[in-house]
Design a protein around this motif. Structure first.
Motif, PDB file in Angstrom:
ATOM      1  N   MET A   1      41.841  65.893  12.665  1.00 29.73           N
ATOM      2  CA  MET A   1      43.337  66.141  13.317  1.00 29.73           C
ATOM      3  C   MET A   1      44.088  64.947  13.323  1.00 29.73           C
ATOM      4  O   MET A   1      43.453  63.680  13.848  1.00 29.73           O
ATOM      5  N   THR A   2      45.313  64.585  12.960  1.00 27.40           N
ATOM      6  CA  THR A   2      46.123  63.528  12.922  1.00 27.40           C
ATOM      7  C   THR A   2      47.294  63.614  13.788  1.00 27.40           C
ATOM      8  O   THR A   2      47.718  64.830  14.281  1.00 27.40           O
ATOM      9  N   PHE A   3      47.881  62.539  14.258  1.00 24.72           N
ATOM     10  CA  PHE A   3      48.860  62.730  15.232  1.00 24.72           C
ATOM     11  C   PHE A   3      50.159  62.115  14.769  1.00 24.72           C
ATOM     12  O   PHE A   3      50.241  61.014  14.096  1.00 24.72           O
ATOM     13  N   ILE A   4      51.193  62.584  14.870  1.00 23.79           N
ATOM     14  CA  ILE A   4      52.643  62.146  14.544  1.00 23.79           C
ATOM     15  C   ILE A   4      53.497  61.684  15.851  1.00 23.79           C
ATOM     16  O   ILE A   4      53.151  62.040  16.703  1.00 23.79           O
ATOM     17  N   GLU A   5      54.628  61.308  15.581  1.00 17.47           N
ATOM     18  CA  GLU A   5      55.390  60.698  16.484  1.00 17.47           C
ATOM     19  C   GLU A   5      56.625  61.492  16.918  1.00 17.47           C
ATOM     20  O   GLU A   5      57.277  61.922  15.980  1.00 17.47           O
ATOM     21  N   THR A   6      56.791  61.754  18.285  1.00 17.59           N
ATOM     22  CA  THR A   6      58.155  62.559  18.563  1.00 17.59           C
ATOM     23  C   THR A   6      59.424  62.060  18.037  1.00 17.59           C
ATOM     24  O   THR A   6      60.459  62.892  18.074  1.00 17.59           O
ATOM     25  N   GLN A  15      52.318  55.956   9.509  1.00 22.02           N
ATOM     26  CA  GLN A  15      53.005  57.140   9.554  1.00 22.02           C
ATOM     27  C   GLN A  15      52.242  58.136  10.397  1.00 22.02           C
ATOM     28  O   GLN A  15      52.507  59.093  11.026  1.00 22.02           O
ATOM     29  N   SER A  16      50.796  58.102  10.579  1.00 20.80           N
ATOM     30  CA  SER A  16      50.050  59.125  11.430  1.00 20.80           C
ATOM     31  C   SER A  16      48.975  58.217  12.068  1.00 20.80           C
ATOM     32  O   SER A  16      48.523  57.430  11.229  1.00 20.80           O
ATOM     33  N   VAL A  17      48.440  58.578  13.112  1.00 24.06           N
ATOM     34  CA  VAL A  17      47.344  57.949  13.700  1.00 24.06           C
ATOM     35  C   VAL A  17      46.159  58.964  14.010  1.00 24.06           C
ATOM     36  O   VAL A  17      46.327  60.324  14.170  1.00 24.06           O
ATOM     37  N   THR A  18      44.881  58.592  14.263  1.00 25.66           N
ATOM     38  CA  THR A  18      43.700  59.423  14.708  1.00 25.66           C
ATOM     39  C   THR A  18      43.920  59.669  16.350  1.00 25.66           C
ATOM     40  O   THR A  18      44.658  58.814  16.795  1.00 25.66           O
ATOM     41  N   PHE A  19      42.949  60.511  16.899  1.00 27.00           N
ATOM     42  CA  PHE A  19      42.991  60.640  18.335  1.00 27.00           C
ATOM     43  C   PHE A  19      42.673  59.384  18.977  1.00 27.00           C
ATOM     44  O   PHE A  19      43.474  58.953  19.882  1.00 27.00           O
ATOM     45  N   LEU A  62      36.742  73.725  22.321  1.00 31.82           N
ATOM     46  CA  LEU A  62      38.041  73.222  22.055  1.00 31.82           C
ATOM     47  C   LEU A  62      38.019  72.018  21.182  1.00 31.82           C
ATOM     48  O   LEU A  62      39.055  71.816  20.296  1.00 31.82           O
ATOM     49  N   PHE A  63      37.349  71.140  21.704  1.00 35.45           N
ATOM     50  CA  PHE A  63      37.296  69.715  20.823  1.00 35.45           C
ATOM     51  C   PHE A  63      37.201  70.100  19.411  1.00 35.45           C
ATOM     52  O   PHE A  63      37.558  69.307  18.619  1.00 35.45           O
ATOM     53  N   GLU A  64      36.048  70.910  19.156  1.00 33.12           N
ATOM     54  CA  GLU A  64      35.731  71.299  17.959  1.00 33.12           C
ATOM     55  C   GLU A  64      37.021  71.948  17.091  1.00 33.12           C
ATOM     56  O   GLU A  64      37.159  71.409  15.936  1.00 33.12           O
ATOM     57  N   LYS A  65      37.568  72.498  17.614  1.00 33.65           N
ATOM     58  CA  LYS A  65      38.841  73.122  16.725  1.00 33.65           C
ATOM     59  C   LYS A  65      40.028  71.997  16.610  1.00 33.65           C
ATOM     60  O   LYS A  65      40.449  72.186  15.636  1.00 33.65           O
ATOM     61  N   PHE A  66      39.839  71.004  17.485  1.00 31.77           N
ATOM     62  CA  PHE A  66      40.906  70.080  17.478  1.00 31.77           C
ATOM     63  C   PHE A  66      40.425  69.035  16.402  1.00 31.77           C
ATOM     64  O   PHE A  66      41.346  68.186  15.893  1.00 31.77           O
ATOM     65  N   ASP A  67      39.212  69.005  16.313  1.00 35.17           N
ATOM     66  CA  ASP A  67      38.395  68.186  15.008  1.00 35.17           C
ATOM     67  C   ASP A  67      38.913  66.809  15.383  1.00 35.17           C
ATOM     68  O   ASP A  67      39.791  66.207  14.241  1.00 35.17           O
ATOM     69  N   VAL A  68      38.778  66.132  16.482  1.00 29.13           N
ATOM     70  CA  VAL A  68      39.209  64.910  16.704  1.00 29.13           C
ATOM     71  C   VAL A  68      37.974  63.731  16.532  1.00 29.13           C
ATOM     72  O   VAL A  68      36.828  64.087  16.344  1.00 29.13           O
ATOM     73  N   ASP A  69      38.374  62.474  16.407  1.00 29.10           N
ATOM     74  CA  ASP A  69      37.316  61.463  15.818  1.00 29.10           C
ATOM     75  C   ASP A  69      36.537  60.959  17.011  1.00 29.10           C
ATOM     76  O   ASP A  69      36.628  59.695  17.277  1.00 29.10           O
ATOM     77  N   ILE A  70      35.933  61.753  17.823  1.00 29.09           N
ATOM     78  CA  ILE A  70      35.072  61.475  18.993  1.00 29.09           C
ATOM     79  C   ILE A  70      33.671  61.913  18.535  1.00 29.09           C
ATOM     80  O   ILE A  70      33.607  63.099  18.366  1.00 29.09           O
TER      81      ILE A  70
END
Ligand SMILES: *Cc1c(COP(=O)(O)O)cnc(C)c1O
Length: 488
Positions: A1-6, A15-19, A62-70
């Motif tokens: 999952m990547t994160f973008i800016e509002t 352009q995008s960052v990790t959790f 839920l975290f698995e679904k979000f697939d974050v880098d933790i």
């Protein structure tokens, strides 16, 4: 999952960052916020599979679904924080108060307010990330009462994190002040400011913007981060309890899987409501999210009229102080989700430059597909507290604001989940007054309510009055910078 800016990208930030990047440096381009690029889906099978899941299992799924880098082991250790709650197997109990209304109690954690739901596991994750990277962070918080204690509690003795917490001397309840000034941890500094909450908040903002302060922090190898609800690391934990409470209604046979419900959310900075919105968007069957506020009703005006107008408002102190707020940060994430980055930036620029923004009628209609809103005054809230106390349920003044929204805004006969955001013990003088007895201090109020209504005061609140005061520092706001640098 990547994160973008509002508010879109400024060409300088990535352009995008990790959790984990979004957690450690939560401020995005142009003063915007980080949001997930896409949301995972909660399909019928997922919900069905988790109808009987324990809270932690649901979090992990839920975290698995979000697939974050933790890492999984770090997540599991973070979720262990829910073992500090009254009942670790059910940290968020659901109480039936009407045939069609259920109170989801989010305050069974160590500081008795719902901030613990997200801050407890979030605090562990942030500290662990800092430790693994060999970096040191300073978290600064200005508090009117609930965020301060919850932030101090989650980071006490945490590795690689220091906390400086500013509170207005005389501007919090006894319980809230004692929760802060008795916190005994070498990595934490609690500072009373002569002035009100606005003074504390303004002092914090100017410090965060000060280049000399940042330079001097750098010299001591410390970066600034934030633990307020602009940090997505808190929001992700606020999606989970909406799903959990819904599934509990299914498990108890109050609704069938797939049946829609109303969520009623007492709101300030809109983190709780945003969690509900994301859950709905991911597929949780929610008819609408009903936002309740106190007399500082800027959210009601946005959701009913499409206007967000700071120029017509001054902040009013109420008996639900955690909702005394005019700039509600997380609304921006909903605007982005519905109208995109360009429009969000233009609305936020309007807010900064002119103190107001106005949605088009079409935009308002789109917003109202998911939300409706109502506010209630202190006196209305006290009546609600007294009415339910007679039926045997004691609630705090924030929770009490929900009942007008619940009574007025439902268009269909569906069940409602009403979120309770603080235990009554945090606001006992107001509750006491609502029950017809006026006292000066929290201690008397706690004892009076407890003996007249047969509810117990939890140990962590009762023992506050016996604990030694560790933090005695009370200063003028001009001296904050020096005081914090001394501490670092
Ligand atoms: C923080 C808080 C709220 C507001 O929650 P938001 O997520 O900021 O909208 C409501 N009630 C209590 C008791 C709180 O501490």
């Amino acid at each position: 999952m990547t994160f973008i800016e509002t508010r879109g990208n400024d060409g300088v930030k990535p352009q995008s960052v990790t959790f984990s990047q979004a957690i450690l440096s939560p401020s995005a381009s142009f003063g915007g916020l980080y949001v997930p690029k896409t949301l995972p889906e909660l399909d019928f099978d997922f919900l069905k599979r988790h109808t009987k899941s324990r809270y932690k299992e649901l979090c992990a799924a839920l975290f698995e679904k979000f697939d974050v880098d933790i890492d999984r082991e770090d997540l599991d250790a973070a979720l262990k924080r829910y073992d500090l709650f009254d009942d670790p197997s059910d940290p968020v109990p659901l109480t039936k108060v009407e045939d069609d209304a259920f109170v989801s109690e989010l305050w069974h954690g160590p500081t008795r307010a719902f901030k613990d739901m997200a801050l407890q596991p979030f605090g562990y994750i942030l500290s662990r990330l800092a430790e693994k990277r060999g970096e040191h962070y300073l978290i600064m918080a200005a508090t009117s009462g609930d965020t301060g204690p919850a932030t101090l509690e989650t980071f006490k003795n945490a590795a690689n994190v220091k906390v400086a917490c500013l509170y207005p001397e005389g501007g919090t309840s006894d319980v809230q002040r004692l929760q802060m000034v008795t916190e005994d941890a070498a990595n934490e500094k609690v500072i009373g400011i002569r002035g009100n909450f606005d003074d504390a908040q303004t002092a914090l903002k100017s410090l965060l913007a000060s280049e000399s302060f940042k330079r001097r922090l750098k010299e001591s190898h410390t970066e600034l981060s934030a633990a307020n609800s602009v940090n997505f690391g808190r929001i992700i934990f606020q999606i989970i309890y909406h799903i959990y409470s819904y599934l509990k209604l299914v498990e108890r046979g109050e609704i069938s899987l797939g049946e829609s419900v109303y969520l009623v959310v007492p709101s300030g900075n809109f983190g709780n409501a945003l969690g509900g919105y994301y859950a709905k968007k991911m597929g949780l069957p929610v008819e609408k999210i009903l936002i309740s506020s106190n007399i500082n009703n800027i959210l009601t005006e946005l959701i009913t009229k499409g206007e967000y107008d700071l120029t017509s408002k001054t902040l009013v102190q109420t008996t639900s102080p955690a909702m005394d707020i005019l700039k509600s940060s997380n609304v921006e994430r909903v605007l982005f989700d519905k109208f995109g980055a360009e429009r969000t930036k233009s609305l936020m620029d309007d807010l900064n430059e002119k103190g107001r923004y106005v949605l088009t009628p079409e935009e308002l209609e789109i917003l109202r597909e998911d939300f409706d809103a109502e506010f209630s005054g202190d006196e209305e809230g006290k009546k609600v507290i007294a009415e339910y106390a007679k039926k045997g349920y004691i609630m705090d003044p924030h929770t009490a604001t929900c009942f007008k929204a619940y009574e007025k805004l439902r268009k269909k006969s569906l069940k409602s989940i009403i979120y309770s955001t603080a235990e009554w013990t945090k606001f006992s003088p107001t509750v006491c007054e609502a029950l017809g007895h006026r006292v000066e201090h929290d201690k008397e109020a706690l004892e009076w309510i407890s003996s007249n209504y047969g509810v117990s005061v939890p140990k962590m609140i009762a023992e506050l009055f016996e604990k030694p005061v560790i933090h005695k520092c009370v200063i003028d706001k001009e001296n904050i910078e020096e005081e914090i640098l001394k501490f670092i």
